[in-house]
Design a protein around this motif. Structure first.
Motif, PDB file in Angstrom:
ATOM      1  N   TYR A  17      -4.272  -2.006  -7.988  1.00 31.91           N
ATOM      2  CA  TYR A  17      -4.723  -0.529  -7.939  1.00 31.91           C
ATOM      3  C   TYR A  17      -6.131  -0.508  -7.468  1.00 31.91           C
ATOM      4  N   VAL A  34       6.285  -1.279  -9.520  1.00 41.32           N
ATOM      5  CA  VAL A  34       6.401  -2.076  -8.149  1.00 41.32           C
ATOM      6  C   VAL A  34       5.264  -2.014  -7.291  1.00 41.32           C
ATOM      7  N   THR A  35       4.718  -0.881  -7.205  1.00 45.87           N
ATOM      8  CA  THR A  35       3.470  -0.589  -6.276  1.00 45.87           C
ATOM      9  C   THR A  35       2.402  -1.389  -6.798  1.00 45.87           C
ATOM     10  N   ASP A  36       2.145  -1.061  -8.263  1.00 43.26           N
ATOM     11  CA  ASP A  36       0.994  -1.643  -8.761  1.00 43.26           C
ATOM     12  C   ASP A  36       1.154  -3.249  -8.924  1.00 43.26           C
ATOM     13  N   ILE A  37       2.398  -3.744  -8.927  1.00 41.52           N
ATOM     14  CA  ILE A  37       2.394  -5.134  -9.106  1.00 41.52           C
ATOM     15  C   ILE A  37       2.338  -5.808  -7.403  1.00 41.52           C
ATOM     16  N   GLU A  38       2.468  -4.990  -6.565  1.00 41.28           N
ATOM     17  CA  GLU A  38       2.504  -5.498  -5.073  1.00 41.28           C
ATOM     18  C   GLU A  38       1.079  -5.591  -4.502  1.00 41.28           C
ATOM     19  N   THR A  39       0.347  -4.211  -4.984  1.00 40.46           N
ATOM     20  CA  THR A  39      -0.961  -4.120  -4.483  1.00 40.46           C
ATOM     21  C   THR A  39      -1.852  -3.701  -5.831  1.00 40.46           C
ATOM     22  N   ASP A  90       9.165   2.852  -9.609  1.00 41.04           N
ATOM     23  CA  ASP A  90       8.339   2.894  -8.263  1.00 41.04           C
ATOM     24  C   ASP A  90       6.866   2.611  -8.334  1.00 41.04           C
TER      25      ASP A  90
END
Length: 514
Positions: A467, A460-465, A457
């Protein structure tokens, strides 16, 4: 062929040991109770269901936190070495897992000292409320003198001096050794920490608006229990707060007498850590309730986590509250004590590994590890860009260092090495709490799945947005790069030979008994 008993006994004498089970427990609690307990748990609980979060939190403690703590204890206590040596004795091919953990600890030590230094400075600032009417502007501007995202070499004297003091204290403790340094520090600091925080909580509970803060903290949102992210947050919080999975508890367990009740000790450490987290939640949200009432807003509008809560939110509370200086000294003094006991445990992982791998005395190894670590720490975090670098390092080393090595090590120990029955038998020899099939299932299936969910989780978050909105090159160097570097280091370090007199097997009497 097993090593002769006197070989390992002699090696243990050189490494040092805790004088008693009580000292070991206090040292382990000191490692577990750190900055995250005070500023991370209250906010995570509030954001994930309030009072309802206690349910997944306790389930995570019982099904992941304490079982993994037992795993760390078993490896360190049976194989009597630092993380790399213990894994090497378990199976030579597993040594890299230990060095991976050593690399993670070195990285954590580099930035963790900076936050302790800030807390030390703010303990003094609290006496006369030096931040004035603008805590945020004071912290980011006057104190840290934060630059635009990037890396600068512009040193901030107000940060440099407390960082030097923190590192001098840490080096002195590490040179003193396992019992006279780490053990003695824990025996003094942990009771003082608990008393200071109880005093803080007691005062916060009588502030106007404290009830509203506690209602916000404990009012359950039962609907949150159906959200997978809430359960992921619970497992992640337990894991981060117990200091498990990255070599600390393996190292500490190796310093304990062979006949020690390790499972009973683990239960004490696990529940003591969680009790302190709940105490922190009560104190912090009682204070936030006061702040919300003073500003005429909802508690949610002043609630925050991490550095903002500690160095911006709490100073604002201190400025408004009766006995503000007392609250400030107790709060920031608690951060200093909790941080120091945790930092000492992190550095010890590296020192212990260096001593085991090479022919070094305690003083030499402490100097070889601590001085470069201190120099890098001071260079990076005494500058105007220190806050940005710290934010990135902390996020990526926690998410893609600690969590990743934990999942990999569990799968390797459980499925590749099939070592869980052996480790279970070792703990059951003298443990007051006996382990069985349930523990093996939790370690081999339940906990890896739960932590893998948190890991994926976050990935995925760090790839999409990206940090924190930081530039890509900063994330590449201090984020992805740092997480990758500790992994590479872990397996490169295995190429170095062990010192010739290092026994690589457990003692003959241990094998017979198990």
């Amino acid at each position: 062929m097993a090593a002769e008993p006197q070989q390992v006994v002699g090696a243990e004498a050189k490494r040092g040991a805790f004088s008693s089970r009580k000292v070991f427990i206090l040292a382990a609690i000191g490692s577990a109770v750190g900055l995250g307990n005070i500023w991370r748990f209250p906010y995570v609980a509030y954001e994930n269901g309030g009072g309802a979060f206690v349910i997944p939190y306790l389930i995570a403690l019982l099904t992941a936190g304490i079982p993994f703590l037992f795993l760390d204890y078993a490896i360190g206590h049976r194989y009597r070495g630092s993380a790399p040596l213990s894994f090497a004795r378990l199976r030579r091919g597993a040594e890299g897992l230990g060095w991976w953990q050593v690399g993670i600890c070195f990285m954590i030590a580099v930035y963790y000292a900076a936050v302790i230094a800030w807390a030390l400075r703010y303990t003094v600032f609290s006496v006369d409320e030096a931040w004035g009417s603008d805590p945020e502007g004071f912290f980011l501007g006057d104190f840290l003198q934060v630059s635009e995202p990037g890396v600068t070499l512009e040193i901030v004297p107000g940060v440099l001096v407390p960082m030097l003091l923190v590192w001098l204290a840490v080096i002195a403790i590490m040179v003193a050794g396992v019992q006279k340094g780490i053990g003695a520090t824990s025996v003094v600091f942990i009771p003082v920490l608990v008393l200071a925080f109880i005093a803080l909580v007691a005062r916060a509970l009588f502030l106007p608006g404290a009830t509203e803060g506690l209602n916000a903290f404990f009012t359950p949102d039962w609907g949150a229990l159906t959200e997978p992210s809430v359960w992921g947050a619970a497992f992640g919080q337990i894991f981060f707060s117990l200091s498990i999975g990255f070599g600390i508890m393996i190292t500490y367990a190796s310093y304990v007498h062979r006949d020690t009740d390790m499972t009973g000790s683990g239960l004490v450490v696990g529940f003591a850590n969680s009790s302190f987290e709940l105490l922190a939640g009560i104190g912090v949200f009682a204070a936030l309730g006061f702040m919300a009432q003073a500003q005429g807003v909802e508690v949610g509008e002043v609630a925050g986590g991490g550095i903002g809560l500690a160095f911006i939110g709490f100073p604002a509370i201190i400025s408004e509250a009766p006995w503000g200086a007392f609250i400030g000294v107790c709060f920031f003094g608690s951060l200093v004590l909790a941080g120091l006991t945790s930092l000492v445990s992190v550095i010890e992982v590296v020192i212990s590994a260096v001593r085991d791998k090479f022919e070094m005395g305690r003083v030499t190894a402490a100097a070889v590890v601590s001085i470069p670590c201190a120099a890098l720490s001071i260079a990076l975090f005494s500058s105007t860009s220190g806050l940005h670098v710290l934010d990135i390092l902390d996020h990526f080393i926690n998410q893609f260092g600690i969590l990743l090595v934990a999942v990999v090590s569990m799968l390797v120990v459980a499925w590749a090495l099939r070592a869980l029955p052996l480790l279970q038998n070792h703990l059951n020899r003298n443990g007051s709490f006996k382990l069985g099939t349930t523990w093996r299932v939790l370690i081999s299936v339940v906990t890896p799945i739960a932590l893998a969910y948190v890991l994926i989780d976050g990935l995925v978050t760090d790839i999409e947005t990206p940090y924190g909105g930081f530039p890509g090159w900063m994330l590449g160097v201090f984020g992805w790069g740092a997480a990758g570097l500790v992994l590479v280091f872990g397996f490169v370090a295995t190429l170095l030979p062990w010192r010739k007199d290092t026994p690589m097997d457990v003692t003959a009497d241990e094998e017979v008994q198990e």
